[in-house]
Design a protein around this motif. Structure first.
Motif, PDB file in Angstrom:
ATOM      1  N   ASN A 140       0.706  -1.175   0.123  1.00 17.83           N
ATOM      2  CA  ASN A 140       0.094  -0.012  -0.026  1.00 17.83           C
ATOM      3  C   ASN A 140       0.941   1.234  -0.067  1.00 17.83           C
ATOM      4  O   ASN A 140       0.421   2.501  -0.227  1.00 17.83           O
ATOM      5  CB  ASN A 140      -1.218   0.006   1.231  1.00 17.83           C
ATOM      6  CG  ASN A 140      -0.546  -0.217   2.529  1.00 17.83           C
ATOM      7  OD1 ASN A 140       0.457   0.465   2.950  1.00 17.83           O
ATOM      8  ND2 ASN A 140      -1.089  -0.770   3.388  1.00 17.83           N
ATOM      9  N   THR A 362       3.272  -7.477  11.887  1.00 15.39           N
ATOM     10  CA  THR A 362       3.196  -7.050  10.441  1.00 15.39           C
ATOM     11  C   THR A 362       4.469  -7.758   9.788  1.00 15.39           C
ATOM     12  O   THR A 362       5.260  -8.345  10.218  1.00 15.39           O
ATOM     13  CB  THR A 362       2.995  -5.435  10.299  1.00 15.39           C
ATOM     14  OG1 THR A 362       2.688  -5.168   8.968  1.00 15.39           O
ATOM     15  CG2 THR A 362       4.416  -4.704  10.305  1.00 15.39           C
ATOM     16  N   GLU A 372      -1.727 -10.760  10.854  1.00 16.60           N
ATOM     17  CA  GLU A 372      -2.223  -9.433  11.429  1.00 16.60           C
ATOM     18  C   GLU A 372      -3.598  -9.275  10.413  1.00 16.60           C
ATOM     19  O   GLU A 372      -4.023  -9.784   9.436  1.00 16.60           O
ATOM     20  CB  GLU A 372      -1.409  -8.261  11.344  1.00 16.60           C
ATOM     21  CG  GLU A 372      -1.161  -7.751   9.752  1.00 16.60           C
ATOM     22  CD  GLU A 372      -0.607  -6.432   9.487  1.00 16.60           C
ATOM     23  OE1 GLU A 372      -0.521  -5.649  10.605  1.00 16.60           O
ATOM     24  OE2 GLU A 372       0.359  -6.297   8.419  1.00 16.60           O
ATOM     25  N   ARG A 374      -5.295  -7.018   8.642  1.00 16.01           N
ATOM     26  CA  ARG A 374      -4.604  -5.909   7.613  1.00 16.01           C
ATOM     27  C   ARG A 374      -5.525  -4.662   7.802  1.00 16.01           C
ATOM     28  O   ARG A 374      -4.674  -3.533   7.721  1.00 16.01           O
ATOM     29  CB  ARG A 374      -4.558  -6.293   6.244  1.00 16.01           C
ATOM     30  CG  ARG A 374      -3.486  -5.987   5.336  1.00 16.01           C
ATOM     31  CD  ARG A 374      -2.371  -6.012   5.725  1.00 16.01           C
ATOM     32  NE  ARG A 374      -1.606  -4.929   5.203  1.00 16.01           N
ATOM     33  CZ  ARG A 374      -0.238  -4.534   5.326  1.00 16.01           C
ATOM     34  NH1 ARG A 374       0.354  -4.872   6.320  1.00 16.01           N
ATOM     35  NH2 ARG A 374       0.357  -3.808   4.617  1.00 16.01           N
ATOM     36  N   ARG A 376      -6.204  -2.815  10.136  1.00 17.82           N
ATOM     37  CA  ARG A 376      -5.820  -1.988  11.073  1.00 17.82           C
ATOM     38  C   ARG A 376      -4.996  -0.748  10.709  1.00 17.82           C
ATOM     39  O   ARG A 376      -4.745   0.216  11.310  1.00 17.82           O
ATOM     40  CB  ARG A 376      -5.239  -2.862  12.339  1.00 17.82           C
ATOM     41  CG  ARG A 376      -3.718  -3.149  11.943  1.00 17.82           C
ATOM     42  CD  ARG A 376      -3.253  -3.885  13.201  1.00 17.82           C
ATOM     43  NE  ARG A 376      -2.169  -4.705  13.029  1.00 17.82           N
ATOM     44  CZ  ARG A 376      -1.043  -5.280  13.764  1.00 17.82           C
ATOM     45  NH1 ARG A 376      -1.512  -5.059  15.058  1.00 17.82           N
ATOM     46  NH2 ARG A 376      -0.097  -5.784  13.265  1.00 17.82           N
ATOM     47  N   TRP A 377      -4.296  -0.854   9.430  1.00 23.35           N
ATOM     48  CA  TRP A 377      -3.568   0.140   8.918  1.00 23.35           C
ATOM     49  C   TRP A 377      -4.223   1.200   8.206  1.00 23.35           C
ATOM     50  O   TRP A 377      -3.964   2.418   8.110  1.00 23.35           O
ATOM     51  CB  TRP A 377      -2.368  -0.426   8.071  1.00 23.35           C
ATOM     52  CG  TRP A 377      -1.593  -1.210   8.740  1.00 23.35           C
ATOM     53  CD1 TRP A 377      -1.596  -2.701   8.815  1.00 23.35           C
ATOM     54  CD2 TRP A 377      -0.123  -0.934   9.476  1.00 23.35           C
ATOM     55  NE1 TRP A 377      -0.421  -3.179   9.690  1.00 23.35           N
ATOM     56  CE2 TRP A 377       0.186  -2.326   9.983  1.00 23.35           C
ATOM     57  CE3 TRP A 377       0.211   0.338  10.037  1.00 23.35           C
ATOM     58  CZ2 TRP A 377       1.326  -2.228  10.786  1.00 23.35           C
ATOM     59  CZ3 TRP A 377       1.320   0.418  10.629  1.00 23.35           C
ATOM     60  CH2 TRP A 377       1.885  -0.929  11.204  1.00 23.35           C
ATOM     61  N   GLY A 379      -4.897   1.323   4.891  1.00 26.58           N
ATOM     62  CA  GLY A 379      -4.361   1.419   3.481  1.00 26.58           C
ATOM     63  C   GLY A 379      -4.663   0.513   2.615  1.00 26.58           C
ATOM     64  O   GLY A 379      -4.466   0.789   1.372  1.00 26.58           O
ATOM     65  N   ASP A 380      -5.250  -0.597   2.982  1.00 27.50           N
ATOM     66  CA  ASP A 380      -5.576  -1.540   1.852  1.00 27.50           C
ATOM     67  C   ASP A 380      -7.328  -1.634   2.083  1.00 27.50           C
ATOM     68  O   ASP A 380      -7.859  -1.678   2.953  1.00 27.50           O
ATOM     69  CB  ASP A 380      -5.147  -3.021   2.567  1.00 27.50           C
ATOM     70  CG  ASP A 380      -3.776  -3.084   2.405  1.00 27.50           C
ATOM     71  OD1 ASP A 380      -3.059  -2.716   1.664  1.00 27.50           O
ATOM     72  OD2 ASP A 380      -3.251  -3.462   3.514  1.00 27.50           O
TER      73      ASP A 380
END
Ligand code: PLP
Length: 413
Positions: A140, A362, A372, A374, A376-377, A379-380
């Motif tokens: 990302n 990560t 993880e 994903r 939570r960031w 960006g995806d």
């Protein structure tokens, strides 16, 4: 420039290059990795000389032919690692590797330093016509922060998903096509050979992010790409303790530009990291074989678990990307990553908390299994319950049993 190097149409997936008449067969990967980049044996010297820590070197007189002058330009530890990486990404065909401080340093160099397939004479600030084509679903930071950086510096960027070779529609007028296959985290696959041919016909360079497969899983240069680029932080080094990146090309002019960029931007790997990376290559075949086998076993167990949906792994025969992956990746080397979706965020968090053999972390590609959520960031484009799992080298049955237990707990509520 080397644009096309297709293997014979009848070459089976995962085949080693065939030897010429009377020639010795090429070494297998497991043999190649333990010696790649090592200097010729010298009595009383180690097989892999230790890291060279030097900001500058003794430098008498004329500097033009000096192999080592200043530590930001070159380092013997990088030289040995780079020889190994070139050999692994392009066995039997001369190529050059340029090592960087991280995967992002390598990717940024390729996207910002390369003007297109017909490098004109410097200066470095010469206009760079044409746009860059990115995967909208790749790692990302590339369609995210790096896209912004490129646009701020005057490069037009277009992006399309990996699946269905959608990037092919954006090639008209492009200077560089960036592919990531399998894509992280969605694990879609594109047809590298087909897209490389289309990009070259449109006058664009082709670079492939080879982080996930490693050169033992996929060799983009053999599929027609101009550059294979990777984060060495993941499976290549495999112990979760090194940040590193590299680009490999068969075109000396491209390698030269990347070295000039590295020296100018100062995006250099530390000698210790370069040495650790080289040391790790000796076990690359063992690690990636076990990781791929574990990933497949985990993917099969997940597919058989009610409540788990959209299990993706290119090695799963039922995966929508499997047929294409089997054509361009090496047999049984589909990487360590498995993606799947649990009903919601809470179920994913329960699963991550309950798995004993899986660290919540990560990144991917390490010897210890990690996973993880994903989302939570942010960006995806993934659902809240989407989990990216990275298989380590644990015993397969232990790992599957642990995951089954954690899933039973996570899905019981
Ligand atoms: N490429 C892929 C596919 C990645 O997943 C990552 C990092 O997660 C990178 C590149 C960037 O590598 P690094 O973290 O070494 O800069």
């Amino acid at each position: 420039m080397t644009h096309d190097n297709p293997p014979p149409a009848d070459e089976p997936p995962g085949a080693q290059p065939s030897p010429g008449p009377g020639a010795r067969p090429a070494d297998a990967d497991a043999t190649r990795v333990v010696r790649a980049g090592l200097p010729a044996p010298e009595p009383y010297e180690p097989a892999l000389p230790g890291p060279v820590f030097a900001a500058h070197y003794h430098l008498p007189g004329d500097v033009t032919a000096a192999p080592y002058d200043y530590g930001r330009d070159a380092n013997p530890t990088w030289t040995r690692l780079e020889a190994a990486l070139a050999e692994l990404e392009s066995p039997g065909v001369p190529a050059e590797a340029v090592a960087f401080a991280s995967g992002m340093a390598a990717i940024t160099a390729v996207l910002m330093a390369l003007p297109g397939p017909t490098p004109t004479a410097e200066p470095a600030d010469a206009p760079r016509p044409g746009h860059v084509v990115l995967p909208s679903d790749g790692y990302n930071l590339v369609p995210g922060g790096l896209r912004t950086l490129l646009e701020e510096h005057g490069t037009e960027v277009r992006a399309a998903p990996t699946a269905g070779d959608a990037q092919a529609e954006l090639l008209d007028g492009a200077r560089l096509l960036w592919l990531e296959s399998p894509s992280n985290p969605g694990l879609d696959v594109c047809d590298i050979r087909r897209l490389a041919a289309a990009a070259h016909a449109a006058g664009a360079l082709v670079a492939v992010d080879n982080t996930l497969p490693t050169p033992l899983g996929q060799r983009p240069l053999e599929l027609g790409a101009d550059l294979s680029v990777a984060s060495g932080t993941k499976a290549l080094t495999g112990h979760g303790d090194v940040l590193l990146g590299y680009a490999v090309t068969r075109d000396p002019a491209l390698a030269r530009r990347l070295r000039t960029w590295r020296k100018t931007a100062g995006a250099i790997p530390g000698p210790m990291e370069a040495w650790l990376a080289h040391r790790s290559l000796a076990t690359l075949e063992l690690r990636t074989a076990r990781q791929a086998a574990n990933a497949l076993a985990v993917a099969e167990a997940l597919r058989a678990t009610p409540g788990v949906r959209d299990v993706r792994h290119p090695g799963l025969p039922s995966d929508p990307a499997h047929a294409l992956a089997a054509r361009q990746m090496r047999a049984g080397r589909y990487g360590c990553v498995v993606a799947f979706t649990l009903p919601d965020r809470a179920a994913a968090e329960r699963f991550l908390g309950a798995a004993r053999l899986v660290d919540e972390a990560t990144s991917f590609g390490g010897v210890r299994s990690t996973a993880e959520r994903r989302g939570r960031w942010g960006g995806d484009a993934v659902p809240e319950g989407f989990v990216r799992f990275s298989a380590g080298v644990e015993d397969s049955a232990d790992l599957v049993a642990d995951l089954r237990e954690a899933l039973a707990y996570a899905l019981a509520r």
